[in-house]
Design a protein around this motif. Structure first.
Motif, PDB file in Angstrom:
ATOM      1  N   THR A 170       0.961  -1.341   0.484  1.00  0.00           N
ATOM      2  CA  THR A 170       0.689   0.435   0.066  1.00  0.00           C
ATOM      3  C   THR A 170       1.212   1.171  -0.316  1.00  0.00           C
ATOM      4  N   ASP A 171       0.394   2.395  -1.125  1.00  0.00           N
ATOM      5  CA  ASP A 171       1.211   3.591  -0.906  1.00  0.00           C
ATOM      6  C   ASP A 171       1.337   3.859   0.210  1.00  0.00           C
ATOM      7  N   ARG A 172       2.314   4.663   0.769  1.00  0.00           N
ATOM      8  CA  ARG A 172       1.485   4.995   2.554  1.00  0.00           C
ATOM      9  C   ARG A 172       2.076   6.427   2.665  1.00  0.00           C
ATOM     10  N   ALA A 173       1.519   7.172   3.656  1.00  0.00           N
ATOM     11  CA  ALA A 173       2.311   8.325   4.010  1.00  0.00           C
ATOM     12  C   ALA A 173       3.095   9.179   5.057  1.00  0.00           C
ATOM     13  N   PRO A 174       4.313   9.259   5.240  1.00  0.00           N
ATOM     14  CA  PRO A 174       5.218   8.268   5.997  1.00  0.00           C
ATOM     15  C   PRO A 174       4.618   9.452   7.258  1.00  0.00           C
ATOM     16  N   SER A 175       4.587   9.201   9.108  1.00  0.00           N
ATOM     17  CA  SER A 175       3.963  10.244   9.725  1.00  0.00           C
ATOM     18  C   SER A 175       4.675  11.225  10.151  1.00  0.00           C
ATOM     19  N   GLY A 176       5.413  11.191  10.226  1.00  0.00           N
ATOM     20  CA  GLY A 176       6.594  12.745  10.195  1.00  0.00           C
ATOM     21  C   GLY A 176       7.146  12.256  11.871  1.00  0.00           C
ATOM     22  N   ILE A 177       6.768  11.445  12.405  1.00  0.00           N
ATOM     23  CA  ILE A 177       6.584  10.827  13.946  1.00  0.00           C
ATOM     24  C   ILE A 177       8.285  10.138  13.803  1.00  0.00           C
ATOM     25  N   PRO A 178       9.341  10.110  14.565  1.00  0.00           N
ATOM     26  CA  PRO A 178      10.189   9.721  14.362  1.00  0.00           C
ATOM     27  C   PRO A 178      10.356   8.261  14.859  1.00  0.00           C
ATOM     28  N   GLY A 179      10.244   7.232  14.602  1.00  0.00           N
ATOM     29  CA  GLY A 179       9.801   5.847  15.327  1.00  0.00           C
ATOM     30  C   GLY A 179       8.916   5.267  15.277  1.00  0.00           C
ATOM     31  N   LEU A 180       8.083   6.430  15.044  1.00  0.00           N
ATOM     32  CA  LEU A 180       6.372   5.691  14.597  1.00  0.00           C
ATOM     33  C   LEU A 180       6.300   4.391  13.328  1.00  0.00           C
ATOM     34  N   ASP A 181       7.003   5.655  11.615  1.00  0.00           N
ATOM     35  CA  ASP A 181       6.969   4.632  10.691  1.00  0.00           C
ATOM     36  C   ASP A 181       6.975   2.967  10.529  1.00  0.00           C
ATOM     37  N   GLU A 182       8.148   2.889  11.468  1.00  0.00           N
ATOM     38  CA  GLU A 182       8.832   1.549  11.403  1.00  0.00           C
ATOM     39  C   GLU A 182       7.576   0.222  12.558  1.00  0.00           C
ATOM     40  N   MET A 183       6.947   1.318  12.871  1.00  0.00           N
ATOM     41  CA  MET A 183       5.813   0.050  13.550  1.00  0.00           C
ATOM     42  C   MET A 183       4.527  -0.498  12.033  1.00  0.00           C
ATOM     43  N   ILE A 184       4.718   0.545  11.948  1.00  0.00           N
ATOM     44  CA  ILE A 184       2.787   0.106  10.701  1.00  0.00           C
ATOM     45  C   ILE A 184       3.224   0.676   9.151  1.00  0.00           C
ATOM     46  N   GLY A 185       4.420  -0.075   8.892  1.00  0.00           N
ATOM     47  CA  GLY A 185       4.821  -0.142   7.840  1.00  0.00           C
ATOM     48  C   GLY A 185       5.370   0.906   7.018  1.00  0.00           C
ATOM     49  N   GLY A 186       5.547   1.771   7.465  1.00  0.00           N
ATOM     50  CA  GLY A 186       6.444   3.251   6.428  1.00  0.00           C
ATOM     51  C   GLY A 186       5.304   4.550   7.010  1.00  0.00           C
ATOM     52  N   GLY A 187       3.975   4.096   7.197  1.00  0.00           N
ATOM     53  CA  GLY A 187       4.051   5.036   7.185  1.00  0.00           C
ATOM     54  C   GLY A 187       2.126   4.986   6.993  1.00  0.00           C
ATOM     55  N   PHE A 188       1.128   5.710   7.380  1.00  0.00           N
ATOM     56  CA  PHE A 188      -0.107   5.413   7.222  1.00  0.00           C
ATOM     57  C   PHE A 188      -0.538   5.221   6.225  1.00  0.00           C
ATOM     58  N   PRO A 189      -1.469   4.091   5.768  1.00  0.00           N
ATOM     59  CA  PRO A 189      -2.322   3.948   4.527  1.00  0.00           C
ATOM     60  C   PRO A 189      -2.623   5.252   3.937  1.00  0.00           C
ATOM     61  N   ARG A 190      -2.316   5.828   2.426  1.00  0.00           N
ATOM     62  CA  ARG A 190      -2.636   6.930   1.940  1.00  0.00           C
ATOM     63  C   ARG A 190      -4.491   6.867   2.095  1.00  0.00           C
ATOM     64  N   GLY A 191      -4.737   8.010   1.890  1.00  0.00           N
ATOM     65  CA  GLY A 191      -6.638   7.979   2.146  1.00  0.00           C
ATOM     66  C   GLY A 191      -7.289   7.697   3.032  1.00  0.00           C
ATOM     67  N   ARG A 192      -7.013   6.918   3.806  1.00  0.00           N
ATOM     68  CA  ARG A 192      -7.373   6.879   5.011  1.00  0.00           C
ATOM     69  C   ARG A 192      -7.734   7.669   5.877  1.00  0.00           C
TER      70      ARG A 192
END
Ligand code: ATP
Ligand code: MG
Length: 249
Positions: A5-27
Motif C-alpha cells: 500500500t502507498d504510505r504517507a510517512p507520519s513525520g513522527i520518528p520511530g512510528l513509521d517502522e511500527m506501521i509498515g512505513g507510514g499511514f495507508p494513504r487516503g485513510r
C-alpha cells in the motif's frame, strides 16, 4: 514489516517502522489521547513534515483553539505555520465558532438542531477548502466537543459515519484527534474506534514508581503493525517514539 500500500510517512520518528512505513494513504486515522498527551503536536508534526519532506499540501481543521494560539504553540517546535500558510502549502480552518452556536439554528423559518448544523457546516467547509487547496493531508483537532453533542448512540454512529465519509471523499490521508475517555490497558472502546481505518492511542501509565508516556497502535487497516505499547517522548523537536523499547519489563 512491509506492505504494498502507498504510505504517507507520519513525520513522527520511530512510528513509521511500527506501521509498515507510514499511514495507508487516503485513510482516516484516529488519534486518541488524554489531555496533554500531545495530540495537537502530533497532528501538526504530521502536516509540517509532509510539507517539508514531500512538498505535500496540508489542511488543519481546528475545533479547539484559535489559529493564533496554535501557531504560537507550534513555533516553539520550530514549525512556522504562518510562513507555510503564506506559501500556500498549509491552510487553516478555524471551526471554533461551531461551539458557540445556539441549541437551535434558525435558517429562515426552519429551525435546525445545533448538532446537525455544525456537522453540515464542518463537512461543507472542509469540502470547499479541499477543492481550493487540494491537500494530500488533513488533520481535524479535535472532535471531542462535536461528539459530545450526540449522547444517542445511533445518532453518534451516523455522525461519525458522515464525518469519516466526508474525509474519505477528499482522497487525503486524514488524522482526526479525540480525547481518550477511559484509560488503562483494558479500557472501554468508543464508537469512533470501530469506524476509523486506523487507531493510535496515547496514554500515560504508571509503571513501577513513575508515569511513562506510551503509544499503542490499536489497529491500522492494510498494515501488519506493531501493536505493543511503546514509550514516546515530547521534546523541543516534537514527538518521538521508541519502537525498540518496551514499556513493561
Ligand atoms: N518543548 C516541550 N518539551 C517537552 N514537552 C512539551 C514541550 N512543549 C509541550 N510539551 C508537552 O506537550 C503537552 C501538550 O501537547 P498537546 O497540546 O499536543 O496535547 P493535547 O493532547 O493536544 O492536549 P489537549 O487535550 O489539552 O488538547 C504538554 O502536556 C507538555 O507536557
Ligand atoms: Mg490539543
Amino acid at each position: 514489516m512491509s506492505t504494498t500500500t502507498d504510505r504517507a510517512p507520519s513525520g513522527i520518528p520511530g512510528l513509521d517502522e511500527m506501521i509498515g512505513g507510514g499511514f495507508p494513504r487516503g485513510r482516516v486515522i484516529l488519534l486518541l489521547g488524554e489531555p496533554g498527551a500531545g495530540k495537537t503536536i502530533f497532528a501538526s508534526q504530521f502536516l509540517v513534515s509532509g510539507a517539508k519532506t514531500g512538498n505535500e499540501r496540508g489542511l488543519f481543521v481546528c475545533l479547539e483553539e484559535a489559529r493564533v494560539h496554535l501557531y504560537r504553540e507550534m513555533r516553539l517546535f520550530g514549525w512556522d505555520f504562518t510562513r507555510l500558510e503564506n506559501q500556500g502549502i498549509i491552510s487553516f480552518i478555524d471551526a471554533t465558532p461551531l461551539r458557540l452556536l445556539p441549541e437551535k439554528v434558525k435558517v429562515g423559518d426552519v429551525a435546525i438542531d445545533r448538532k446537525d448544523f455544525s456537522m453540515l457546516s464542518l463537512t461543507q467547509a472542509i469540502s470547499r477548502e479541499v477543492s481550493r487547496l487540494k491537500p494530500s493531508r488533513i488533520t481535524v483537532d479535535s472532535i471531542t466537543s462535536l461528539m459530545l453533542q450526540y449522547p444517542d448512540m445511533v445518532q453518534r454512529r451516523a455522525a461519525i459515519f458522515d464525518l469519516v465519509g466526508a474525509l474519505v471523499t477528499t482522497g487525503a490521508t486524514c488524522l482526526v484527534t479525540s480525547e481518550l475517555k477511559s484509560v488503562g490497558l483494558r479500557r472501554n472502546l468508543e464508537m469512533e474506534e470501530f469506524l476509523a481505518h486506523g487507531v493510535i492511542v496515547l496514554q500515560s501509565l504508571r509503571v513501577g514508581g513513575s508515569f511513562t508516556r506510551m503509544l499503542q497502535i490499536e489497529k491500522m487497516r492494510e498494515t501488519a503493525c506493531d501493536t505493543q505499547p511503546r514509550p514516546y517522548r515530547i521534546t523541543e523537536k516534537g514527538i518521538e517514539v521508541y519502537p525498540g523499547e518496551t514499556v513493561f519489563r
